[in-house]
Motif scaffolding. Structure first.
Motif, PDB file in Angstrom:
ATOM      1  N   LEU A  99      33.478  40.273  31.796  1.00 27.16           N
ATOM      2  CA  LEU A  99      32.763  38.997  31.723  1.00 27.16           C
ATOM      3  C   LEU A  99      32.264  38.493  33.072  1.00 27.16           C
ATOM      4  O   LEU A  99      31.206  37.881  33.154  1.00 27.16           O
ATOM      5  N   ALA A 100      33.032  38.748  34.137  1.00 24.28           N
ATOM      6  CA  ALA A 100      32.611  38.186  35.428  1.00 24.28           C
ATOM      7  C   ALA A 100      33.137  39.002  36.609  1.00 24.28           C
ATOM      8  O   ALA A 100      33.782  38.458  37.510  1.00 24.28           O
ATOM      9  N   PRO A 101      32.824  40.300  36.644  1.00 28.65           N
ATOM     10  CA  PRO A 101      33.369  41.115  37.745  1.00 28.65           C
ATOM     11  C   PRO A 101      32.832  40.696  39.111  1.00 28.65           C
ATOM     12  O   PRO A 101      33.441  41.018  40.135  1.00 28.65           O
ATOM     13  N   HIS A 102      31.696  39.955  39.142  1.00 29.53           N
ATOM     14  CA  HIS A 102      31.185  39.483  40.438  1.00 29.53           C
ATOM     15  C   HIS A 102      32.032  38.338  40.982  1.00 29.53           C
ATOM     16  O   HIS A 102      32.066  38.099  42.185  1.00 29.53           O
ATOM     17  N   LEU A 103      32.736  37.636  40.098  1.00 28.95           N
ATOM     18  CA  LEU A 103      33.470  36.441  40.537  1.00 28.95           C
ATOM     19  C   LEU A 103      34.990  36.620  40.518  1.00 28.95           C
ATOM     20  O   LEU A 103      35.699  35.973  41.287  1.00 28.95           O
ATOM     21  N   VAL A 104      35.493  37.454  39.636  1.00 26.24           N
ATOM     22  CA  VAL A 104      36.947  37.609  39.480  1.00 26.24           C
ATOM     23  C   VAL A 104      37.344  38.956  40.054  1.00 26.24           C
ATOM     24  O   VAL A 104      36.934  39.995  39.543  1.00 26.24           O
ATOM     25  N   ARG A 138      42.675  47.730  31.485  1.00 23.80           N
ATOM     26  CA  ARG A 138      43.341  47.971  32.768  1.00 23.80           C
ATOM     27  C   ARG A 138      42.418  47.636  33.939  1.00 23.80           C
ATOM     28  O   ARG A 138      41.864  48.507  34.618  1.00 23.80           O
ATOM     29  N   GLY A 139      42.256  46.327  34.144  1.00 22.60           N
ATOM     30  CA  GLY A 139      41.364  45.859  35.199  1.00 22.60           C
ATOM     31  C   GLY A 139      41.954  46.018  36.583  1.00 22.60           C
ATOM     32  O   GLY A 139      41.221  46.013  37.581  1.00 22.60           O
ATOM     33  N   GLY A 422      24.610  44.238  34.745  1.00 22.22           N
ATOM     34  CA  GLY A 422      23.894  45.134  35.672  1.00 22.22           C
ATOM     35  C   GLY A 422      24.423  45.080  37.095  1.00 22.22           C
ATOM     36  O   GLY A 422      23.777  45.551  38.035  1.00 22.22           O
ATOM     37  N   LEU A 423      25.646  44.521  37.263  1.00 28.80           N
ATOM     38  CA  LEU A 423      26.186  44.323  38.609  1.00 28.80           C
ATOM     39  C   LEU A 423      26.342  45.631  39.391  1.00 28.80           C
ATOM     40  O   LEU A 423      26.022  45.687  40.580  1.00 28.80           O
TER      41      LEU A 423
END
Ligand SMILES: Cc1cc2nc3c(=O)[nH]c(=O)nc-3n(C[C@H](O)[C@H](O)[C@H](O)COP(=O)(O)OP(=O)(O)OC[C@H]3O[C@@H](n4cnc5c(N)ncnc54)[C@H](O)[C@@H]3O)c2cc1C
Length: 571
Positions: A99-104, A138-139, A422-423
């Motif tokens: 959902l938010a790999p750029h922020l979390v 598994r983040g 698309g990050l």
């Protein structure tokens, strides 16, 4: 503020207020913290017409003042709150990976051990359970055992005295204010009307005199009031919840108890470690959280009954944190190391039977109530579980919409926030972006970590006006362009919106952003049509706001701020 697609444009506030007054909404959300922003996104992405009113600025309450961890909460495991930990870990991995790999972002933590025989198996079993509770995504990596030598290698700052070893485990961290903003903007992209500095001041009842059918709201900039018509109202007012219930004349099945949590910020070099740390204290735990070239250290947990908007940290709070930190550090931290301090209020749910418990023992689970038809309210919970809270309160709010208006189930589990899609490709192009826009690579990395795939919108501003490519404050990567973007895309109306929440200079800069206030005032003033006088008043207001903190921290710093005030206001 215009809500044009995914843009919150502070220049068209009238347009937004006009929409509030004239359109008919399915859901009106009161409160623009993470819970309210999440509820607006949840409802809008189910195809509902949504409005959100926030009395101050997005995330100006608790949602910009947390420990900034997206975590299961190891200590809740110890309290046997398995459901909360399980849900939170699954949410953590969803946010990190989709959902938010750029922020979390994942962050390693050391858990130092001091009792060789009993502690390692106990903490190890807890962490094994913590890892096992994760979802399949598994983040973050698994935990590991470290010897005392291994622990000191990762964290030479730890005192070797009694150190028996450490566990290394992973959680995640976030800029809480920025995340809340990203959720609100994503809600706007799905059609939600988002209005800040607009307070709900009363509810409107339908023809039966019972059902809530909207709210009277007041524009806090002008005092002008309008009625917002909605089929239901959702209250996400955090520590203001009891006041909103009172204002609405409803008796909910719970009350909110406020617990103050304070953090201090110290320079990175004051604590030599390449991982965050969590250490036990008498009452709870203390975190050392890596934050750029700073550490955030905290927190406290004390009952609070004072001002909700600006809870005040005290000397005792700072001394408590320093004392707890120094129990494990080889070189003690002193008052002179502290460059910032901030306080937030936990909105803990206190149902009658639990009211006498100390706040550290109150559950962090959330409660939803529908005290009258047409009004649902939620409180408690954690930042990490906001998506589930939002889903639950929207479910409760639309439950009586009737079979002719069936509302689909929540879809937010499937929906990356703005800037996430698309990050990977944009990250891979960082070098090319730096060349194309003639900026340093670390500037591009900084923007990617704050705006994700929208970073080029900020870079376009620099290309159009290279002056906006200048940093706002020495030693920090924030650009003038980010101030302009905060106004045109992120709804910033005042200097403190930019210095406290769109950027974090308030907690990151040794002068709390005092020296940058003048430049911020100039860029904002140009876009928002401020007179010289208005600009000076805005800057003065910010400097007054930080004066109390500066005085608390050090006389020297207050003198610096004082000098800047004179220069900035005159400029
Ligand atoms: C010290 C501390 C550390 C924490 N650390 C973590 C952590 O690391 N991880 C984690 O998951 N959670 C953490 N939390 C918990 C988390 O921060 C909160 O649960 C969460 O931010 C609460 O968000 P909220 O939207 O419910 O409340 P808020 O963010 O306070 O939002 C409520 C909003 O409602 C608005 N409002 C009030 N009345 C009205 C009205 N009449 N009209 C319009 N608007 C109104 C307010 O202005 C406010 O912006 C922490 C909390 C604290 C205090």
């Amino acid at each position: 503020m215009t809500n044009n697609g995914c843009v919150l444009d502070a220049r068209d506030r009238e347009g937004t207020l006009g929409r509030l007054a004239t359109e008919r909404f399915d859901v009106l959300v009161i409160g623009g913290g993470i819970t309210g922003a999440g509820a607006a996104l949840d409802a809008a992405s189910r195809g509902l017409r949504v409005a959100l009113v926030e009395a101050r600025d997005l995330a100006s309450g608790t949602s910009s003042r947390s420990s900034k961890l997206i975590h299961g909460g190891l200590r809740y495991l110890e309290q046997l709150d398995f459901k909360l930990v399980y849900e939170a870990l699954r949410e953590r991995d969803l946010l990190v990976s989709k959902l938010a790999p750029h922020l979390v972002k994942p962050v390693p933590f050391l858990f130092p051990l001091y009792r060789k025989v009993v502690e390692r198996p106990y903490v190890g079993a807890g962490l094994a359970l913590y890892d096992a509770m994760e979802g399949t995504r598994r983040g973050v990596p698994h935990h590991r055992h470290l010897s005392a030598r291994g622990a000191l290698k990762r964290a030479p700052a730890l005192s070797s005295d009694r150190l028996a070893g450490a566990m290394l485990y992973y959680d995640a961290q976030v800029d809480d204010a920025r995340y809340t903003l990203a959720v609100a903007r994503t809600a706007a992209a799905h059609g939600a009307v988002v209005a800040t500095r607009v307070s709900a001041v009363g509810v409107v009842r339908g023809g039966d005199g019972v059902r809530v059918t909207g709210a009277r709201v007041r524009d806090e900039e002008t005092g002008h009031e309008v009625t917002v018509t909605a089929d239901c109202v959702v209250v996400c007012a955090g520590v203001w919840t009891d006041l909103v219930h009172e204002m609405a004349g409803v008796h909910a099945g719970y009350r909110v108890r406020m617990s103050k949590g304070v953090h201090i910020v110290v320079p990175r070099e004051a604590v030599d470690a390449d991982a965050g740390m969590i250490v036990r204290t008498e009452k709870s735990v203390l975190f050392f959280i890596p934050w750029g070239n700073r550490w955030i250290v905290g927190t406290t947990d004390t009952d609070w009954s004072g001002d909700r908007a600006e809870p005040a940290p005290t000397e005792e709070d700072i001394d408590y944190i320093l004392g707890a930190a120094n129990r494990v550090l080889a070189r003690p931290l002193t008052r002179a190391d502290v460059i910032a301090v901030y306080a937030g209020l936990r909105p803990l749910v206190a149902v009658a039977a639990k009211e006498s418990k100390p706040t550290t023992k109150l559950s962090r689970e959330h409660v939803v109530d529908v005290p009258v038809p047409g009004l649902a309210s939620i409180a408690g919970g954690k930042f990490t579980t906001y998506r589930l809270m939002a889903r639950d309160v929207v479910d409760a709010a639309v439950a009586d919409f009737g079979s002719d208006r069936s509302v689909p189930a929540s879809v937010t589990e499937q929906m990356p926030l703005l800037g996430a899609d698309g990050l990977a490709a944009v990250r891979a192009s960082a070098g090319r972006l730096a060349e194309d826009y003639h900026v340093d690579r670390d500037v591009v990395e900084h923007l990617l970590g704050r705006y994700g795939t929208l970073a080029d919108e900020v870079l376009d501003l620099v290309r159009a006006d290279p002056v906006l490519g200048r940093p706002l404050a020495p030693g920090h990567l924030y650009l003038g362009a980010e101030v302009a973007y905060a106004v045109t895309h992120e709804g910033a109306l005042h200097v403190d919106d930019v210095l406290r929440r769109r950027t974090r200079l308030f907690i990151e800069a040794a002068d709390s952003g005092a020296a940058a206030a003048a430049e911020v005032g100039v860029i904002m003033g140009r876009l928002l049509g401020w007179s010289r006088r208005r600009r000076a008043a805005e800057i003065r207001r910010y400097l007054d706001l930080i004066a109390a903190e500066q005085t608390l921290l050090a006389d020297g710093a207050a003198v610096v701020a004082g000098a800047v005030v004179a220069g900035a206001v005159a400029g």
